[in-house]
Each structure stands twice: as C-alpha cells, then as structure tokens.
Design a protein around this motif. Structure first.
Motif, PDB file in Angstrom:
ATOM      1  N   PHE A 235     -28.848  25.026   1.383  1.00 24.73           N
ATOM      2  CA  PHE A 235     -29.352  25.189  -0.343  1.00 24.73           C
ATOM      3  C   PHE A 235     -29.580  23.950  -0.624  1.00 24.73           C
ATOM      4  CE2 PHE A 235     -27.558  29.230  -2.027  1.00 24.73           C
ATOM      5  CZ  PHE A 235     -28.178  30.051  -1.490  1.00 24.73           C
ATOM      6  N   ALA A 236     -29.775  23.353   0.319  1.00 22.56           N
ATOM      7  CA  ALA A 236     -30.357  21.799   0.519  1.00 22.56           C
ATOM      8  C   ALA A 236     -31.644  21.035   0.013  1.00 22.56           C
ATOM      9  CB  ALA A 236     -30.669  21.785   2.210  1.00 22.56           C
ATOM     10  N   PRO A 237     -31.878  19.653  -0.644  1.00 22.23           N
ATOM     11  CA  PRO A 237     -32.767  19.325  -1.748  1.00 22.23           C
ATOM     12  C   PRO A 237     -33.881  19.744  -1.493  1.00 22.23           C
ATOM     13  CG  PRO A 237     -30.990  17.588  -1.407  1.00 22.23           C
ATOM     14  CD  PRO A 237     -30.712  18.583  -0.436  1.00 22.23           C
ATOM     15  N   VAL A 238     -34.408  19.719   0.305  1.00 20.91           N
ATOM     16  CA  VAL A 238     -35.949  19.983   0.517  1.00 20.91           C
ATOM     17  C   VAL A 238     -35.960  21.290  -0.069  1.00 20.91           C
ATOM     18  CG1 VAL A 238     -37.836  19.407   1.739  1.00 20.91           C
ATOM     19  CG2 VAL A 238     -36.246  17.956   0.711  1.00 20.91           C
ATOM     20  N   PRO A 239     -35.916  22.155   0.556  1.00 18.01           N
ATOM     21  CA  PRO A 239     -35.600  23.906   1.226  1.00 18.01           C
ATOM     22  C   PRO A 239     -36.513  24.410  -0.845  1.00 18.01           C
ATOM     23  CG  PRO A 239     -34.466  22.967   2.988  1.00 18.01           C
ATOM     24  CD  PRO A 239     -34.267  21.730   1.875  1.00 18.01           C
ATOM     25  N   MET A 240     -34.669  23.884  -1.491  1.00 15.28           N
ATOM     26  CA  MET A 240     -34.530  23.668  -2.765  1.00 15.28           C
ATOM     27  C   MET A 240     -36.343  23.931  -3.237  1.00 15.28           C
ATOM     28  SD  MET A 240     -32.448  25.823  -3.579  1.00 15.28           S
ATOM     29  CE  MET A 240     -32.127  25.791  -5.616  1.00 15.28           C
ATOM     30  N   MET A 241     -36.971  22.716  -3.177  1.00 17.30           N
ATOM     31  CA  MET A 241     -37.728  22.240  -4.036  1.00 17.30           C
ATOM     32  C   MET A 241     -38.810  22.891  -3.617  1.00 17.30           C
ATOM     33  SD  MET A 241     -37.779  18.065  -4.219  1.00 17.30           S
ATOM     34  CE  MET A 241     -38.882  18.334  -4.525  1.00 17.30           C
ATOM     35  N   VAL A 242     -39.055  23.647  -2.304  1.00 22.93           N
ATOM     36  CA  VAL A 242     -40.341  24.227  -1.511  1.00 22.93           C
ATOM     37  C   VAL A 242     -39.737  25.259  -2.034  1.00 22.93           C
ATOM     38  CG1 VAL A 242     -40.844  25.171   0.392  1.00 22.93           C
ATOM     39  CG2 VAL A 242     -40.479  22.963   0.093  1.00 22.93           C
ATOM     40  N   TYR A 243     -38.661  26.249  -2.356  1.00 22.20           N
ATOM     41  CA  TYR A 243     -38.681  27.249  -2.878  1.00 22.20           C
ATOM     42  C   TYR A 243     -39.123  27.687  -4.415  1.00 22.20           C
ATOM     43  CZ  TYR A 243     -36.772  32.088  -3.886  1.00 22.20           C
ATOM     44  OH  TYR A 243     -36.537  33.372  -4.371  1.00 22.20           O
ATOM     45  N   ALA A 244     -38.722  26.508  -5.393  1.00 25.07           N
ATOM     46  CA  ALA A 244     -38.775  26.703  -6.872  1.00 25.07           C
ATOM     47  C   ALA A 244     -40.997  26.486  -6.709  1.00 25.07           C
ATOM     48  CB  ALA A 244     -38.434  25.245  -7.204  1.00 25.07           C
TER      49      ALA A 244
ATOM     50  N   TYR B 106     -39.626  26.843 -13.742  1.00 20.57           N
ATOM     51  CA  TYR B 106     -39.396  26.234 -12.004  1.00 20.57           C
ATOM     52  C   TYR B 106     -40.131  25.148 -12.364  1.00 20.57           C
ATOM     53  CZ  TYR B 106     -39.766  31.444 -11.751  1.00 20.57           C
ATOM     54  OH  TYR B 106     -40.171  32.792 -11.630  1.00 20.57           O
ATOM     55  N   VAL B 107     -40.520  24.484 -13.197  1.00 28.12           N
ATOM     56  CA  VAL B 107     -41.239  22.644 -13.133  1.00 28.12           C
ATOM     57  C   VAL B 107     -39.797  22.316 -13.100  1.00 28.12           C
ATOM     58  CG1 VAL B 107     -41.943  20.452 -13.777  1.00 28.12           C
ATOM     59  CG2 VAL B 107     -43.193  23.412 -14.250  1.00 28.12           C
ATOM     60  N   VAL B 108     -38.938  22.266 -14.056  1.00 25.92           N
ATOM     61  CA  VAL B 108     -37.760  22.436 -13.911  1.00 25.92           C
ATOM     62  C   VAL B 108     -37.327  22.068 -12.378  1.00 25.92           C
ATOM     63  CG1 VAL B 108     -35.101  21.995 -15.265  1.00 25.92           C
ATOM     64  CG2 VAL B 108     -37.575  21.809 -16.472  1.00 25.92           C
ATOM     65  N   ALA B 109     -36.858  23.564 -11.910  1.00 25.97           N
ATOM     66  CA  ALA B 109     -36.447  23.690 -10.415  1.00 25.97           C
ATOM     67  C   ALA B 109     -37.363  22.892  -9.430  1.00 25.97           C
ATOM     68  CB  ALA B 109     -35.854  25.482 -10.471  1.00 25.97           C
ATOM     69  N   LEU B 110     -38.466  22.767  -9.726  1.00 26.74           N
ATOM     70  CA  LEU B 110     -38.811  22.549  -8.308  1.00 26.74           C
ATOM     71  C   LEU B 110     -38.397  20.579  -8.354  1.00 26.74           C
ATOM     72  CD1 LEU B 110     -41.592  21.776  -6.559  1.00 26.74           C
ATOM     73  CD2 LEU B 110     -42.392  21.694  -8.590  1.00 26.74           C
ATOM     74  N   LEU B 111     -37.872  19.762  -9.612  1.00 29.54           N
ATOM     75  CA  LEU B 111     -37.768  18.520  -9.559  1.00 29.54           C
ATOM     76  C   LEU B 111     -36.253  18.046  -9.293  1.00 29.54           C
ATOM     77  CD1 LEU B 111     -40.720  17.574 -12.627  1.00 29.54           C
ATOM     78  CD2 LEU B 111     -40.908  17.273 -10.124  1.00 29.54           C
ATOM     79  N   THR B 112     -35.655  18.451 -10.059  1.00 23.95           N
ATOM     80  CA  THR B 112     -34.323  18.729  -9.658  1.00 23.95           C
ATOM     81  C   THR B 112     -33.726  18.584  -9.471  1.00 23.95           C
ATOM     82  OG1 THR B 112     -33.770  21.090 -11.088  1.00 23.95           O
ATOM     83  CG2 THR B 112     -33.952  19.350 -12.552  1.00 23.95           C
ATOM     84  N   PRO B 113     -33.677  18.971  -7.852  1.00 22.13           N
ATOM     85  CA  PRO B 113     -33.427  18.757  -6.556  1.00 22.13           C
ATOM     86  C   PRO B 113     -33.497  17.025  -5.870  1.00 22.13           C
ATOM     87  CG  PRO B 113     -34.702  20.776  -6.063  1.00 22.13           C
ATOM     88  CD  PRO B 113     -34.558  19.972  -8.201  1.00 22.13           C
TER      89      PRO B 113
ATOM     90  N   GLN C  61     -27.337  16.590  -4.884  1.00 22.56           N
ATOM     91  CA  GLN C  61     -26.769  18.003  -4.971  1.00 22.56           C
ATOM     92  C   GLN C  61     -26.250  18.756  -6.452  1.00 22.56           C
ATOM     93  OE1 GLN C  61     -26.681  19.218  -2.123  1.00 22.56           O
ATOM     94  NE2 GLN C  61     -26.505  21.237  -2.592  1.00 22.56           N
ATOM     95  N   VAL C  62     -25.918  17.901  -7.730  1.00 23.85           N
ATOM     96  CA  VAL C  62     -26.356  18.134  -8.854  1.00 23.85           C
ATOM     97  C   VAL C  62     -27.179  18.835  -9.056  1.00 23.85           C
ATOM     98  CG1 VAL C  62     -25.422  18.195 -11.218  1.00 23.85           C
ATOM     99  CG2 VAL C  62     -23.728  16.685  -9.486  1.00 23.85           C
ATOM    100  N   GLY C  63     -28.521  18.016  -9.294  1.00 26.60           N
ATOM    101  CA  GLY C  63     -29.597  18.060  -9.898  1.00 26.60           C
ATOM    102  C   GLY C  63     -30.012  19.899  -8.638  1.00 26.60           C
ATOM    103  N   VAL C  64     -29.173  19.903  -7.636  1.00 22.54           N
ATOM    104  CA  VAL C  64     -29.621  21.774  -6.709  1.00 22.54           C
ATOM    105  C   VAL C  64     -29.126  22.800  -7.623  1.00 22.54           C
ATOM    106  CG1 VAL C  64     -28.942  22.883  -4.747  1.00 22.54           C
ATOM    107  CG2 VAL C  64     -30.367  20.235  -4.745  1.00 22.54           C
TER     108      VAL C  64
END
Lengths: 198, 198, 198, 198
Positions: free
Chosen positions: D100-109, D153-160, D164-167
């Motif tokens: 769950f690194a930031p960029v992969p999380m953003m791509v998932y979201a 989903y927009v929140v999930a996309l931006l918070t990372p 790490q807290v954002g993730v």
C-alpha cells in the motif's frame, strides 16, 4: 441444431481472451509514477486488443442474432475464428513488450488479418448453411467495411518492413480499422429493426 | 434433472482449457522472425491441442443434444471427462517445451487416451440412465471411429519407446485421429435430422 | 429475482477455479519419468481439489434445483461461498509444493472447513428466503453428511499439530469426506423424484 | 436485441476477473505461519477486490433485471465498464505487493473511480435507449449512494498525496464505500417487488 451452445462457448472463449490479457500486465517494478509510465506500450497494446475483441464480440452478437440453425461446418468455422482470436494475448504481449518492434507488429497485424478472414469465412459458411437467412444476406450486401478492414490489415502487415516510420503507419492503420468498427454493424441492426424482430 | 447447467459448466471448463493454453506460450526472447520460429514446437502443440479440445466440444455438443435427462452418475462421468481434458494444458506445455521428447509424448498420448476412455464411459452412462435415448443408441451403433481412436492413441502411447522415429509415428497418429474427428459426428447429426428434431 | 444469472455466475467461477489450478502445475524440469514423478504431491493435491470443487458444483446444482426465487441475501451468501472456493488454487498449490507440510495442510483444511460452513449458511439463507421450499427443508432434514463433514474438517485442521503422522491423518480425513460426498446428494435427488419434478 | 448474451458475457468476464486475482497470490516462500502472515497485504487487497467485483456483479444483476432491450450503445457502455473492471487484478496486485505505497493506492482508487463513472454511464445509456424503463428511472431517483461513492473514490484518490497517513484514510474510504454497497440496491429491489415482477 440450436445455436445456444455455440453462443455460450464463444462468449466463454471471448470473455477469457479479453480478460487473461491482463495477466500479461506485469506489475511495475517500483512504486512510482515513472515505473507505471514505463509500461505504456504494454498498456496501450492491452487497450487496443481489448477494443479489438470487443468489436468481434459485438459483431458476433449481431451475426448470430440472424441465425436460425447451425451445422457442424458452422461450429468449425466458429472454432477457426476463435483460434486466431485466442492468439491475441500472445501477439499483444509480444508487440507491447518489444515496444512495437517491426516483426512483432507484423505478427500482430497478421493475426488481425487472419481473424478478419476467419470472420468472413464464418459469415459465408452461415449463409451457405442457412439458405433462408435473407436477413443476413441483405444486411451484408457489398460489405464495404469488411473489405476496407482487409485492406487496412494488409497495409498494417507490410508497412513495418519500412522500419520505425512504417511501424507507426501500421499502428495507425490498426487503430483506424478499430475506430471504423467501434460503430457496431448498423447494417444488420437496421435490417433487423426493419423486420420488427426483437 | 435438466441438462442446462451440465452444458454450461462443460462449456465453461472447455472454453478455459482451450484458452489458457495460450498463457503457456511464452513470448519469444528477441524481436526477430528467428526468435518466433524457435517456438515452433510450442506453437504446433498449441494448435494440435486446440483442435483436440474443439473436437471434444463439438462431439459433446452433439452428444448432449440427444439427452433428455441427466442423473448424478452422468454429472460425475462428465466431470471425469473434464478432469482429463483439464490436464491438457499441462501435457501440451511439457510436450512442446521438450521439443517432443519421448516421455512427454507418451504422457500426452496417455492423456489423450484417458480422455477418449472417459468420453466412452460418459456415453455409456448416458445410455444407461436415459433408457429411451434410442437416438443415441442407434447413432453410436458399432462406433467404428471411437474404436479406431483408441487404437491410434495406444499406438501413439507406445511408439515413443522406440526413440525419435517412434515419436514421429506417435505424433502422426495423434494428428491422424484428430483429422478423422474433424468431420463432426455425422452419425448423430444424420440421425437427428432423420427424426426432424431441431 | 430469477436464479439464472446466479447459476451462470457460479458455474463460471467454479469452472475457472477448477481449471486454473492446472496453471499452477509447473512443467517437470527434465524430460524423464523421474521428473514427472517428482511432481506427485502437486498432482495429488490437484486431483483432490478437482474432486472437491466437483462435489461443490454437483451439490450446488442439486441445491439450486429446488430454489424458486433468490434475494440479495442469497446472492451474497453465494458470493461468500465462492470466495472460500476461490482460495482453493492458492491453498492447493501451497500444500502440494510444500510436500504436505503441517502448516499448509492446516490452511488447506481451514479453507475446506470455511467452504463447508459457507455452504451451510447458503442453505439456511435460501430456506429463510424461500419459505415455501419444503422440498429443500425435507431433503436436508437432520443433515448427517453435512455434520460429519464439519467434524472431518475440524479433525483435518487440528491433527497436523501432531507432526507428520498427524498430517497423514489430516489428509486421510479430507479424502474420506470427499469420498462420502462423491455420491451426490441422494436425499435431494430422491425428494425431487418423489415430487415428479424434472 | 435481447439482453441474454450481454448478461452471459458480463458474467463470464466478471467471473474471470474475480477468480484470476487468486493467480497473483504467490504461494508463501516457506511453510510456516510467519510466511503466510507476511502475505497479509496481498490477501487483504484480494479480499477487498473480491468484494468490489461482487458488488458490481450484484448491482449489474439488479440493473439488467429492469432492462427490456439493448442497443449497440448499451453493448459498448457495458464493455467500457468491463474494461475498467478488468484492470482490477493489475491494480490489486500492485497495491498489495507494494504494501500500500502511495502511488499504487492512487492508481487503485483511480480505477475504482473509473469503474463507478463507467457504471453511471451505463445506467444513463440504458435509460436513454429504453425510454419506457420507468422502473429504473424511478428506482435510481436522486442516486444518493452513487454520488457518495464518487466522493469517496475522489477522496481515496487524493489523500495518498499526504503520505502514509493519507494512505490509511484512502484505504478507509475504499472500505467504507464497499460496506455501503454490500447492502444490495434495495431501491431497485423494492421497486421491482412493488410491480410484482419476478
């Protein structure tokens, strides 16, 4: 013989072909945007192949809609089409991973051409079997889009011989043919609606 | 019990078996024609196995067409057939990758033989369950093609013991049996049409 | 809501689960019988899991046969069952590759237990939704086989704690439960035939 | 045009997407509990994605239930949805493997967001095609849940972007949206029952 299982089996094979290509998308090596962007040729070839299979599925859907009965010959003409479609994950993976080198592009275009020829053969086999399918005969008519596709695929097959510029022409042809088909086969759709069938 | 889900499940398994074999086609290592041609044993074994599964699918299609009811025994006879067919990607991959070494060829032929025996068992289970299926009983009759296949597979299983020449005889047998079946089972097709069923 | 798509989706998932396990069968490293035989634990775990999925498919087939209507709750109880079944290729691969080490065996048995509990939950959800399904209520009755399976899986889950002998007891339990179910659910089959339904 | 093959093809693709993710679950390296537990991010992302596809399948099931006729436009809107869903195994694998690194999380979201937008587009295409589908029009109404999902989903996309807290906030959003949808679309279910349709 009824057409239900032919449809179900074709749906199954096409659903698998369209989906397993994603298994060839190896995850990026690192965790950054740069790592993801490095995959662009693989992602682009996945997108094109997805659309490509989608086109065959919708056209197959329209085609089978007009069919009343299938023979052993139709079953095999259909399997023949599925064979060339089933090679798509293989040629997609090679073309993408090679960053669109000439030979993999030619192999990709050759598979696309063989799919198109196999589809024509399937249509002709159906017309021969299902003598009363005037619906399909009228709808196909002179088959302008089908012939244009064949020309497009032959160009896409040959231009990579000219090197990297030729590869871009080849890719452009493949995309143009796909765009032309993205509009589903209105000829059949219109003919069906003209007859008031569902 | 109705036969719909048995058909749907079999179509699913066969569609997957026929399609995932393409996942075993590793992409060529380089980007030249020579790299592609090096894969010929794998591509050839893919082609043969595709035809092989296609034959089972069309024959299964014809067979189930005659069936009115299925029992628990038929479900399991069908699963038994699917089991041996599901091993096909494994034996295909091994035979192709080994460039048709004797042992992998024997294993391939053994799997083909077990599929054929399982198909016979399925036919017999159906006849036992579905006492009134005179259509199938008449159509099968003396089952010349079925028996010839068994002979062909036994020869293909044993000849690799004779070394590389035997392997070629074995491959020839497998291809001959496939060609024989490529003509779908006209016996049943004819019998069905004789009764005027769809 | 009709049950057709629930059946179709379940057939799809089960067909894939049962077939992709073969993708985990890596080809033998060499080309001899010895190389093939080295794979025995992987082949054995493939066989057991194939039978295991086959049992769920036939029982699911029988179960859905009695059902007239499904609710959102039934859809999710069914997805819950499919979730645990979908982990089977993972646990099969681990158990086989580890040559049946204690922990992988316990994880395999735990997944089998969770599948069995999910199946019970599905049956109970159906009975709650489909109040008039006396057919199913009568057929299930005291559910001796279901309870015996749960006991078998719990034993299979715990015995590997005793080391290698325990692992063999565990494997024996899993095989015994499978054999018990290989006879499809005659209770429902008999009840259906008693009512003269197809 | 009838909707049967659209349903069958979608069921096929979704069944494959939901199942092949298990192929990305590499077996643990050793044979101990610690080895298994090391896989928790991959197992967790598998679980979330399984639920995610399950939600789309049940909602698709409810949606298509209201549909009487499909056009070429609906076929392509549906393929468009399947495209984004088909990328799920890829983004799931990357997110899990990266812990769950930031960029992969953003791509998932981002993929989750694109699936949601594609679903909205499909609903609107159906309403435009199927003018008399008052059932669906009434049931959708103001679409509170749909809009909440997009916000999630927009929140999930931006918070990372916040590290790490954002993730963790991002993951929490994805799970909350999933939980909200786990209750299947009662709006449609109720509307259907109100009309007394099956």
């Amino acid at each position: 013989m009824t057409k239900n299982r032919l449809e179900a089996f074709s749906d199954g094979v096409l659903a698998i072909v369209i989906t397993i290509m994603v298994l060839e998308l190896r995850r990026p090596e690192g965790h950054s945007w740069a790592d993801l962007l490095q995959l662009w040729p693989v992602l682009l070839s996945y997108l094109i192949s997805f659309v490509f299979v989608g086109i065959y599925w919708t056209n197959h859907h329209h085609l089978m809609h007009t069919v009343q009965r299938v023979s052993g010959g139709v079953l095999w003409a259909n399997l023949h089409l599925l064979f060339w479609l089933s090679l798509l994950p293989f040629v997609t993976d090679w073309a993408g991973e090679s960053h669109f080198a000439p030979v993999p592009m030619m192999v990709y275009a050759a598979d696309a051409l063989l799919c198109a020829l196999a589809y024509s053969l399937l249509v002709r086999t159906i017309i021969r079997t299902d003598h009363n399918n005037h619906l399909l005969q009228d709808a196909i008519g002179s088959d302008l889009k089908g012939n244009l596709s064949l020309v497009g695929y032959v160009v896409a097959l040959l231009t990579p011989l000219l090197g990297q510029v030729g590869v871009m022409v080849s890719g452009g042809c493949l995309i143009l043919v796909a765009l032309m088909w993205l509009i589903p086969d209105r000829r059949i759709e219109r003919a069906i609606e003209g007859t008031g069938r569902p």
